[in-house]
Design an enzyme around this catalytic site. Structure first.
Site, PDB file in Angstrom:
ATOM      1  N   ASP A  72       0.903  -0.829   0.223  1.00 45.67           N
ATOM      2  CA  ASP A  72       0.195  -0.115  -0.262  1.00 45.67           C
ATOM      3  C   ASP A  72       0.601   1.067   0.299  1.00 45.67           C
ATOM      4  O   ASP A  72       1.876   1.424  -0.137  1.00 45.67           O
ATOM      5  CB  ASP A  72      -1.061   0.016   1.321  1.00 45.67           C
ATOM      6  N   ASP A 141      -7.507  -4.173  14.765  1.00 48.33           N
ATOM      7  CA  ASP A 141      -8.837  -4.293  14.325  1.00 48.33           C
ATOM      8  C   ASP A 141      -8.714  -5.647  13.808  1.00 48.33           C
ATOM      9  O   ASP A 141     -10.004  -5.510  12.682  1.00 48.33           O
ATOM     10  CB  ASP A 141      -9.929  -2.680  13.549  1.00 48.33           C
ATOM     11  N   HIS A 143      -7.455  -5.699   9.846  1.00 47.05           N
ATOM     12  CA  HIS A 143      -7.307  -5.782   8.984  1.00 47.05           C
ATOM     13  C   HIS A 143      -5.927  -5.969   8.264  1.00 47.05           C
ATOM     14  O   HIS A 143      -4.940  -5.805   8.911  1.00 47.05           O
ATOM     15  CB  HIS A 143      -7.111  -3.278   8.819  1.00 47.05           C
ATOM     16  N   GLU A 148      -9.656  -2.695   5.883  1.00 47.85           N
ATOM     17  CA  GLU A 148     -10.190  -1.934   7.156  1.00 47.85           C
ATOM     18  C   GLU A 148     -11.385  -3.346   7.357  1.00 47.85           C
ATOM     19  O   GLU A 148     -12.297  -4.019   6.716  1.00 47.85           O
ATOM     20  CB  GLU A 148     -10.445  -0.787   7.444  1.00 47.85           C
TER      21      GLU A 148
END
Length: 263
Positions: A72, A141, A143, A148
């Site tokens: 990314d 979380d 991801h 996400e």
């Protein structure tokens, strides 16, 4: 899925680096010229990169025959911005190993055509025969890359808006100033990652324990994108005891027993 639990983050770093070196050194293919490696950024893989640099300098592994694709990049950060993932990768890894710069692929966060950039990235992966080993981290979380919660488990490389929790977690790289953290990024998709021949997810620290619990013991769900690894035929979660601390005792015992029996 393999779950490998090490004592601490240093042991995770050493095992990961040795495994990457082993996969590169044992690569033989009549079809593909290069070993194709997917790479992450962030604090978790730094130890692995340091160990790989040592191995490279000691002639234990060469990256001259390796093609890389990073996961990314932030939208709006130029390649020379100190917090861009371009800058991170060259400062912490690429500048210290024998890789051909032409073989490095990182998404362009300054592009004006996001769709083309993402489509071209997917095509470049295909043109290189697909990714042999995709390495990633995991967020608090759950991801992976910037996929996400509620990201499609079949998603491809695309623009992704970041959650407040991710922005807050990453603010430590921006002098804890939330306003300086980009709120969008270009990221490979869950489907892009799962297309790799093998996926290795690294996790260290107590703050990753809940994500690992849901990713390993929970149901496959787009709420916890790490859970997609349950469907991969060659998925590995490499973690330390702190990040494995919320797993059931039976789960830990099972995976530890399996690893003891591996050749």
């Amino acid at each position: 899925m393999r779950v490998i639990i090490k004592e601490d983050k240093q042991e995770v770093a050493e095992w990961a680096a040795q495994y990457v070196a082993y996969r590169i050194n044992s690569f033989k293919s009549a079809v593909k010229k290069h070993f194709v490696l997917g790479l992450p950024t962030g604090s978790t893989p730094l130890g692995m990169y340091n160990e790989l640099i040592k191995l490279n300098k000691n002639n234990a592994v060469s990256f001259s025959n390796v093609v890389t694709f990073n996961m990314d990049e932030y939208i709006g950060l130029s390649a020379d911005h100190p917090q861009s993932y371009h800058y991170f990768m060259f400062e912490n890894f690429f500048n210290h190993i024998d890789i051909n710069r032409k073989n490095i692929h990182i998404l362009d966060g300054m592009t004006t055509d996001y769709v083309k950039e993402c489509t071209d990235y997917e095509q470049a992966i295909k043109d290189n025969g697909g990714i042999n080993l995709f390495i990633g981290g995991v967020g608090e979380d759950g991801h992976i890359a910037f996929n996400e919660p509620f990201s499609s488990l079949t998603s491809r490389t695309r623009v992704k808006t970041l959650t407040e929790s991710t922005i807050k977690a990453n603010s430590r790289f921006f002098a804890d100033d939330l306003s300086k953290v980009p709120n969008q990024a270009l990221t490979v998709g869950v489907g892009t990652i799962m297309d790799a021949d093998e996926v290795l997810i690294l996790a260290t620290g107590k703050n990753k324990a809940r994500a690992l619990k849901y990713g390993i013991e929970g149901a496959i769900s787009h709420v916890w994108t790490i859970s997609a690894l349950q469907m991969h035929p060659h998925g590995i979660i490499l973690c330390d005891k702190a990040s494995a601390s919320e797993l059931l005792e039976d789960t830990v015992n099972y995976f530890n027993d399996i690893e003891k029996k591996r050749y």
